[in-house]
Design a protein around this motif. Structure first.
Motif, mmCIF file in Angstrom:
data_model
loop_
_atom_site.group_PDB
_atom_site.id
_atom_site.type_symbol
_atom_site.label_atom_id
_atom_site.label_comp_id
_atom_site.label_asym_id
_atom_site.label_seq_id
_atom_site.Cartn_x
_atom_site.Cartn_y
_atom_site.Cartn_z
ATOM 1 N N PHE A 1 27.756 26.641 30.099
ATOM 2 C CA PHE A 1 28.014 27.983 30.616
ATOM 3 C C PHE A 1 27.200 28.203 31.887
ATOM 4 O O PHE A 1 26.027 27.836 31.953
ATOM 5 C CB PHE A 1 27.644 29.030 29.562
ATOM 6 C CG PHE A 1 27.766 30.452 30.044
ATOM 7 C CD1 PHE A 1 29.012 31.030 30.218
ATOM 8 C CD2 PHE A 1 26.644 31.208 30.338
ATOM 9 C CE1 PHE A 1 29.138 32.338 30.672
ATOM 10 C CE2 PHE A 1 26.750 32.523 30.793
ATOM 11 C CZ PHE A 1 28.009 33.081 30.963
ATOM 12 N N VAL B 1 27.520 39.769 30.420
ATOM 13 C CA VAL B 1 28.289 38.564 30.089
ATOM 14 C C VAL B 1 27.397 37.422 29.597
ATOM 15 O O VAL B 1 27.698 36.790 28.581
ATOM 16 C CB VAL B 1 29.129 38.092 31.307
ATOM 17 C CG1 VAL B 1 29.765 36.733 31.047
ATOM 18 C CG2 VAL B 1 30.215 39.117 31.615
ATOM 19 N N THR C 1 27.394 35.940 25.825
ATOM 20 C CA THR C 1 27.900 34.569 25.655
ATOM 21 C C THR C 1 26.879 33.717 24.911
ATOM 22 O O THR C 1 27.235 32.952 24.002
ATOM 23 C CB THR C 1 28.229 33.930 27.026
ATOM 24 O OG1 THR C 1 29.277 34.672 27.632
ATOM 25 C CG2 THR C 1 28.662 32.476 26.880
ATOM 26 N N ALA D 1 33.117 33.906 34.300
ATOM 27 C CA ALA D 1 32.636 34.229 32.951
ATOM 28 C C ALA D 1 33.374 33.379 31.921
ATOM 29 O O ALA D 1 34.268 33.856 31.225
ATOM 30 C CB ALA D 1 32.829 35.714 32.668
ATOM 31 N N SER E 1 33.100 29.228 29.644
ATOM 32 C CA SER E 1 32.350 28.015 29.310
ATOM 33 C C SER E 1 33.287 26.817 29.319
ATOM 34 O O SER E 1 34.491 26.949 29.091
ATOM 35 C CB SER E 1 31.724 28.136 27.914
ATOM 36 O OG SER E 1 30.911 29.279 27.827
ATOM 37 N N HIS F 1 35.319 34.216 28.308
ATOM 38 C CA HIS F 1 34.316 35.113 27.724
ATOM 39 C C HIS F 1 34.969 36.155 26.812
ATOM 40 O O HIS F 1 36.053 36.648 27.091
ATOM 41 C CB HIS F 1 33.553 35.832 28.855
ATOM 42 C CG HIS F 1 32.703 36.957 28.366
ATOM 43 N ND1 HIS F 1 31.567 36.753 27.619
ATOM 44 C CD2 HIS F 1 32.826 38.304 28.498
ATOM 45 C CE1 HIS F 1 31.029 37.920 27.320
ATOM 46 N NE2 HIS F 1 31.775 38.870 27.841
#
Length: 199
Positions: A69, A78, A82, A166, A168, A183
């Motif tokens: 991330f 965010v 996360t 935003a 991963s 996200h």
């Protein structure tokens, strides 16, 4: 009598064909709940330092599923959500969590020092690693991963925030890019997909 002999000859042949047919059937591909990036030719590698000061590349984590991330420690929403979500994923995975490596890559190296990352990242889970580089290394890895980031000036002089992608990335145990996780989807789809990659 002839019919019986024919039946005895034909039956083994049919069973052999059935066995061959079964063996030739390829395993079903994984059914992911996040965006499947399998086979795409980017997000191949990085060269950064971890929050212990150790040089890291993707090869260091071979044998593990890697979740990566991009964010920054002063992110108000965010990034912490996360990271908390990934901590929940690890909890849900139980013993399998030891086969997963979560990496937090800062896109704000000017403020996110090694010491700050070492404090911030493991607070969510002691197994998580923070990664950082200088401005050039950060730009290089962001370009390789197609990650957008930009400085946004704050209300007071010298203050700023960061706009950034935003999401991963998830790599399989061979270090190949497999998934893009947006996200806010919650832990359940991530847990599902990681389990698929661990099988």
């Amino acid at each position: 009598m002839i019919k019986k002999l024919l039946a005895l000859c034909i039956l083994p042949a049919m069973l052999t064909l059935a066995a061959c047919d079964k063996a030739a059937t390829p395993p079903a591909p994984p059914s992911f709940q996040n965006t499947d990036l399998t086979g795409l030719d980017y997000a191949r590698d990085f060269a950064l330092l971890d929050h212990n000061g150790k040089p890291r590349t993707l090869a260091d984590f071979k044998g593990k599923v890697v979740v990566m991330f991009f964010g920054f420690t002063q992110c108000p929403d965010v990034c912490p959500t996360t990271m908390a979500e990934m901590a929940a994923v690890m909890k849900e995975l139980g013993p399998d969590a030891d086969k997963v490596q979560v990496l937090f890559v800062t896109i704000d190296p000017a403020r996110d020092t090694q010491a700050l990352l070492a404090q911030y990242v493991p607070a969510f889970d002691p197994r998580f690693l923070g990664l950082y580089g200088d401005a050039e290394a950060t730009a290089k890895v962001a370009k390789e991963f197609k990650v957008f980031y930009a400085k946004v000036n704050g209300k007071t002089e010298g203050s700023y925030s960061m706009d950034h992608t935003a999401a991963s990335y998830v790599f399989d145990r061979n270090g190949k890019i497999r998934l893009f996780v947006r996200h806010g989807k919650g832990p359940a789809p991530i847990v599902h997909d990681i389990k698929q990659l661990l099988n």
